[in-house]
Design a protein around this motif. Sequence first.
Motif, PDB file in Angstrom:
ATOM      1  N   ALA A 194       0.874  -1.169   0.000  1.00 54.85           N
ATOM      2  CA  ALA A 194       0.000   0.000   0.000  1.00 54.85           C
ATOM      3  C   ALA A 194       0.909   1.217   0.000  1.00 54.85           C
ATOM      4  N   LEU A 195       0.615   2.153  -0.881  1.00 61.54           N
ATOM      5  CA  LEU A 195       1.406   3.372  -0.988  1.00 61.54           C
ATOM      6  C   LEU A 195       0.537   4.561  -0.614  1.00 61.54           C
ATOM      7  N   GLU A 196       1.086   5.457   0.168  1.00 59.78           N
ATOM      8  CA  GLU A 196       0.421   6.721   0.439  1.00 59.78           C
ATOM      9  C   GLU A 196       1.089   7.749  -0.462  1.00 59.78           C
ATOM     10  N   VAL A 197       0.292   8.283  -1.409  1.00 57.75           N
ATOM     11  CA  VAL A 197       0.822   9.109  -2.487  1.00 57.75           C
ATOM     12  C   VAL A 197       0.284  10.527  -2.374  1.00 57.75           C
ATOM     13  N   ALA A 198       1.166  11.503  -2.494  1.00 59.61           N
ATOM     14  CA  ALA A 198       0.776  12.915  -2.450  1.00 59.61           C
ATOM     15  C   ALA A 198      -0.227  13.210  -3.555  1.00 59.61           C
ATOM     16  N   GLY A 199      -1.304  13.880  -3.225  1.00 60.37           N
ATOM     17  CA  GLY A 199      -2.309  14.252  -4.204  1.00 60.37           C
ATOM     18  C   GLY A 199      -3.274  13.142  -4.561  1.00 60.37           C
ATOM     19  N   VAL A 200      -3.042  11.939  -4.035  1.00 62.34           N
ATOM     20  CA  VAL A 200      -3.877  10.793  -4.383  1.00 62.34           C
ATOM     21  C   VAL A 200      -4.484  10.146  -3.144  1.00 62.34           C
ATOM     22  N   GLY A 201      -3.646   9.859  -2.162  1.00 61.86           N
ATOM     23  CA  GLY A 201      -4.065   9.112  -0.978  1.00 61.86           C
ATOM     24  C   GLY A 201      -3.469   7.724  -1.021  1.00 61.86           C
ATOM     25  N   ARG A 202      -4.188   6.774  -0.470  1.00 65.56           N
ATOM     26  CA  ARG A 202      -3.692   5.386  -0.357  1.00 65.56           C
ATOM     27  C   ARG A 202      -4.026   4.606  -1.625  1.00 65.56           C
TER      28      ARG A 202
ATOM     29  N   GLN B  58      -8.938  -4.343 -10.450  1.00 68.17           N
ATOM     30  CA  GLN B  58      -9.494  -3.933 -11.742  1.00 68.17           C
ATOM     31  C   GLN B  58      -8.839  -2.690 -12.335  1.00 68.17           C
ATOM     32  N   GLN B  59      -7.648  -2.327 -11.881  1.00 70.86           N
ATOM     33  CA  GLN B  59      -6.963  -1.179 -12.467  1.00 70.86           C
ATOM     34  C   GLN B  59      -5.479  -1.230 -12.147  1.00 70.86           C
ATOM     35  N   ASP B  60      -4.713  -0.561 -12.974  1.00 67.47           N
ATOM     36  CA  ASP B  60      -3.280  -0.445 -12.749  1.00 67.47           C
ATOM     37  C   ASP B  60      -2.967   0.994 -12.363  1.00 67.47           C
ATOM     38  N   TRP B  61      -1.891   1.156 -11.624  1.00 64.88           N
ATOM     39  CA  TRP B  61      -1.435   2.471 -11.200  1.00 64.88           C
ATOM     40  C   TRP B  61       0.034   2.622 -11.568  1.00 64.88           C
ATOM     41  N   ILE B  62       0.366   3.695 -12.248  1.00 62.63           N
ATOM     42  CA  ILE B  62       1.755   4.103 -12.425  1.00 62.63           C
ATOM     43  C   ILE B  62       1.957   5.224 -11.410  1.00 62.63           C
ATOM     44  N   VAL B  63       2.844   4.994 -10.453  1.00 56.93           N
ATOM     45  CA  VAL B  63       3.040   5.947  -9.359  1.00 56.93           C
ATOM     46  C   VAL B  63       4.457   6.491  -9.424  1.00 56.93           C
ATOM     47  N   ARG B  64       4.585   7.799  -9.374  1.00 56.31           N
ATOM     48  CA  ARG B  64       5.916   8.423  -9.318  1.00 56.31           C
ATOM     49  C   ARG B  64       6.487   8.237  -7.921  1.00 56.31           C
ATOM     50  N   THR B  65       7.665   7.677  -7.820  1.00 58.97           N
ATOM     51  CA  THR B  65       8.254   7.420  -6.506  1.00 58.97           C
ATOM     52  C   THR B  65       8.538   8.706  -5.740  1.00 58.97           C
ATOM     53  N   ALA B  66       8.747   9.803  -6.446  1.00 57.44           N
ATOM     54  CA  ALA B  66       8.983  11.079  -5.769  1.00 57.44           C
ATOM     55  C   ALA B  66       7.738  11.555  -5.029  1.00 57.44           C
ATOM     56  N   ARG B  67       6.569  11.011  -5.370  1.00 55.59           N
ATOM     57  CA  ARG B  67       5.311  11.415  -4.734  1.00 55.59           C
ATOM     58  C   ARG B  67       4.863  10.436  -3.652  1.00 55.59           C
TER      59      ARG B  67
ATOM     60  N   HIS C  93      -3.586  11.788 -11.912  1.00 58.29           N
ATOM     61  CA  HIS C  93      -3.673  12.410 -10.592  1.00 58.29           C
ATOM     62  C   HIS C  93      -2.458  13.316 -10.462  1.00 58.29           C
ATOM     63  N   LEU C  94      -2.686  14.583 -10.268  1.00 57.58           N
ATOM     64  CA  LEU C  94      -1.572  15.510 -10.135  1.00 57.58           C
ATOM     65  C   LEU C  94      -1.199  15.714  -8.670  1.00 57.58           C
ATOM     66  N   ALA C  95      -0.001  16.181  -8.460  1.00 56.26           N
ATOM     67  CA  ALA C  95       0.521  16.356  -7.100  1.00 56.26           C
ATOM     68  C   ALA C  95      -0.311  17.339  -6.291  1.00 56.26           C
ATOM     69  N   ASP C  96      -0.985  18.273  -6.949  1.00 58.41           N
ATOM     70  CA  ASP C  96      -1.809  19.247  -6.225  1.00 58.41           C
ATOM     71  C   ASP C  96      -3.193  18.708  -5.887  1.00 58.41           C
ATOM     72  N   GLY C  97      -3.465  17.459  -6.239  1.00 55.86           N
ATOM     73  CA  GLY C  97      -4.748  16.833  -5.927  1.00 55.86           C
ATOM     74  C   GLY C  97      -5.755  16.898  -7.057  1.00 55.86           C
TER      75      GLY C  97
ATOM     76  N   ILE D  58       2.936  15.174 -12.126  1.00 55.49           N
ATOM     77  CA  ILE D  58       2.177  13.926 -12.033  1.00 55.49           C
ATOM     78  C   ILE D  58       2.510  13.206 -10.727  1.00 55.49           C
ATOM     79  N   ALA D  59       1.454  12.794 -10.007  1.00 60.36           N
ATOM     80  CA  ALA D  59       1.639  11.955  -8.821  1.00 60.36           C
ATOM     81  C   ALA D  59       1.442  10.494  -9.201  1.00 60.36           C
TER      82      ALA D  59
END
Length: 176
Positions: free
Chosen positions: A56-64, A83-92, A134-138, A170-171
Amino acid sequence: MRWDEQLFELFDDLEGQASALYDVERGAELVDRSRAEYHHVLLAGRLVASVGSVVALEVAGVGRVEGTLRRTGDGWCLLRGHQQDWIVRTARIHVVHGASERSVPEVAWSPLQKLGLGSALRRLAESQARCLLHLADGSQHEAVVRRVGQDFVEVEPPAGARLLVAFDGIAAVQSR
């Protein structure tokens, strides 16, 4: 008991005590050394070791975001969720739950793990699949990825003009 047997018994006892003291000192030295060397461990190395695990990742602008960690790259990771894939920036990424206790040093990474965010986004562009940026600003933008530049992505919302989104903004990108 003869005097020579007593002497050998004394030597055996002293040798055992010396060995026990050495083991205690060596154990403390190893703990100190591992603590001192841990500052070289990267978050990316822990993520590489966690590929195949449910995290589980807690991501800025996205949540868990939860799912199976499928792949890592230079500055991003791919999570396969329900039912979905997520590409998550590690910096976020702020927090990782369920990561491996181990780490993989960068010299042991596969060449595929050195591919940047652009490579992952180009696959989305090739598939022409709708996604949610999902952008870093939410904020969020539902769109189709059309083209990928060196440090930005060009997306087309369902109704409206194409947008250019900087990688730094991008988050995460969620498949639809």
